[in-house]
Design a protein around this motif. Structure first.
Motif, short mmCIF file in Angstrom:
data_model
loop_
_atom_site.label_atom_id
_atom_site.label_comp_id
_atom_site.label_asym_id
_atom_site.label_seq_id
_atom_site.Cartn_x
_atom_site.Cartn_y
_atom_site.Cartn_z
N GLY A 55 1.36 -8.96 -14.04
CA GLY A 55 1.43 -9.35 -12.64
C GLY A 55 0.08 -9.73 -12.06
O GLY A 55 -0.05 -10.72 -11.33
N LEU A 56 -0.95 -8.96 -12.40
CA LEU A 56 -2.30 -9.25 -11.92
C LEU A 56 -2.80 -10.58 -12.48
O LEU A 56 -3.38 -11.39 -11.75
CB LEU A 56 -3.25 -8.13 -12.33
CG LEU A 56 -3.03 -6.76 -11.66
CD1 LEU A 56 -3.84 -5.69 -12.38
CD2 LEU A 56 -3.40 -6.81 -10.18
N GLY A 84 8.38 -1.94 -9.17
CA GLY A 84 7.26 -1.14 -8.67
C GLY A 84 5.93 -1.60 -9.22
O GLY A 84 4.92 -1.60 -8.50
N ASP A 85 5.91 -2.01 -10.48
CA ASP A 85 4.68 -2.54 -11.08
C ASP A 85 4.27 -3.84 -10.40
O ASP A 85 3.08 -4.09 -10.16
CB ASP A 85 4.89 -2.78 -12.57
CG ASP A 85 5.32 -1.52 -13.30
OD1 ASP A 85 4.81 -0.44 -12.97
OD2 ASP A 85 6.16 -1.63 -14.21
N ALA A 137 2.72 -3.06 -7.06
CA ALA A 137 1.33 -2.62 -7.22
C ALA A 137 0.40 -3.80 -7.49
O ALA A 137 -0.70 -3.88 -6.92
CB ALA A 137 1.23 -1.60 -8.35
N ALA A 138 0.84 -4.74 -8.33
CA ALA A 138 0.01 -5.91 -8.64
C ALA A 138 -0.22 -6.76 -7.40
O ALA A 138 -1.34 -7.21 -7.14
CB ALA A 138 0.66 -6.73 -9.75
N GLY A 139 0.85 -6.97 -6.63
CA GLY A 139 0.70 -7.76 -5.40
C GLY A 139 -0.23 -7.09 -4.40
O GLY A 139 -1.06 -7.74 -3.76
N PHE A 140 -0.09 -5.78 -4.25
CA PHE A 140 -0.94 -5.04 -3.32
C PHE A 140 -2.40 -5.13 -3.77
O PHE A 140 -3.30 -5.37 -2.94
CB PHE A 140 -0.49 -3.58 -3.26
CG PHE A 140 -1.07 -2.80 -2.11
CD1 PHE A 140 -0.28 -2.50 -1.00
CD2 PHE A 140 -2.37 -2.34 -2.12
CE1 PHE A 140 -0.80 -1.78 0.08
CE2 PHE A 140 -2.91 -1.61 -1.07
CZ PHE A 140 -2.11 -1.33 0.04
#
Length: 323
Positions: free
Chosen positions: A52-53, A246-247, A250-253
């Motif tokens: 995601g990152l 959820g992962d 976290a990546a978006g945040f």
């Protein structure tokens, strides 16, 4: 310092066997015919955060224990095929495994193989320190070997985030992560009083920001300014699978945080990324890219009818969740 990486992801590399079941809970029977097939693929929490990152344009390196076995080969191929830098430290107990039962509505039941952790296996401190010193931030999974890396990360001077997943607020395994990170994600799934747990994390630990995700009900964001509810973002397509949501959040945040955005905007990015993940079958490993994330966030915050999102009229102070 000009860092080589934006984020060092520690832990959470493994292989899931995905089984699409006719319903959850699965009724007792001698056998069930699985129409959609059974598939083993690489992609556990650290893998999905790293993916995601990277999809959002952040330079990412993933480090974890992984076995010299066919499942480890799947993990290594996952990263190689997607151009994700990965360092695998030999794991004597083998590569982490899980079975995910997925219902028609996208809900998931995960069965984790606890035998894939040997007490002697560790992430070498010198290696962790070297990678951390070349990174802006570290995201730490709660998997075996990562708790011992937390002091090394702090000594390297990087900020730290972690995801406690379905912590009940009591299990001591999670405490080093909960109280040792600057940014903490946790699911509301097993929390009777999410706000109480969120505040305890801030009071006892280092965290300046705590996020509790609540699926279709959105999320809760706690900072020094207080508690705010973050509305859920409606997925653009049918919800087929909650694996990795959820992962993705976290990546978006983290993308927002490392871009200098305020916490509420970061939470909006997380909600957009999480909603997208729910439209992707777990047998397909795919994450929202930067252009799509920013486009959807702009649409949600644009003035006019239908606008909303985490910075629109749906966000605001809330009564304590879980009460």
């Amino acid at each position: 310092m000009n860092a080589t990486y934006d984020v060092l992801v520690l832990g959470g590399a493994g292989v899931d066997t995905i089984v699409y079941v006719p319903e959850l809970p699965l009724p007792w029977a001698d056998s069930h015919l699985i129409e959609r097939g059974i598939e083993a693929r690489a992609g556990q929490t650290g893998d999905f955060v790293a993916l995601g990152l990277s999809a959002l344009g952040l330079r990412t390196h993933h480090l974890d224990l992984v076995g010299d076995d066919p499942f480890g080969d799947l993990v290594r191929a996952f990263h190689r095929d997607r151009g994700l830098p990965f360092t695998g430290v030999p794991a004597t107990a083998g590569t982490k495994r899980a079975v995910n039962l997925v219902g028609p509505d996208g809900r998931r039941l995960s069965l984790y193989d606890g035998s894939r952790a040997a007490a002697a296996d560790r992430l070498p401190g010198e290696l962790v320190g070297s990678l951390a010193s070349s990174s802006r931030h570290a995201h730490v999974s709660i998997t075996h070997g990562c708790a011992e890396a937390l002091p090394v990360l702090r000594d390297a001077g990087v900020t730290i985030s972690t995801d406690l997943h379905d912590w009940d607020g009591e299990n001591p395994h999670h405490e080093p992560f909960a109280y040792g990170a600057d940014l903490v994600f946790v699911s509301c799934a097993a929390l009777g009083d999410p706000e109480r747990t969120m505040r305890r994390i801030m009071e006892r630990g280092r965290a300046g920001t705590v996020v509790a995700t609540a699926g279709a009900e959105g999320a809760y964001l706690l900072t020094a300014d207080g508690l705010v509810r973050v509305p859920a973002v409606a997925p653009a397509g049918p919800v087929v699978d909650s694996n990795g949501a959820g992962d993705a959040f976290a990546a978006g945040f983290l993308f927002g945080r490392l871009s200098g955005e305020d916490p509420l905007r970061c939470a909006l990015y997380g909600a957009v990324a999480g909603a997208y993940a729910c439209t992707v079958p777990a047998t397909r490993t795919e994450a929202i890219d930067r252009a799509a994330l920013l486009r959807e966030a702009a649409r949600l915050t644009a003035p006019g009818p239908g606008a909303g999102g985490a910075q629109g009229p749906g966000a605001g102070r809330v009564s304590p969740p879980g009460r």
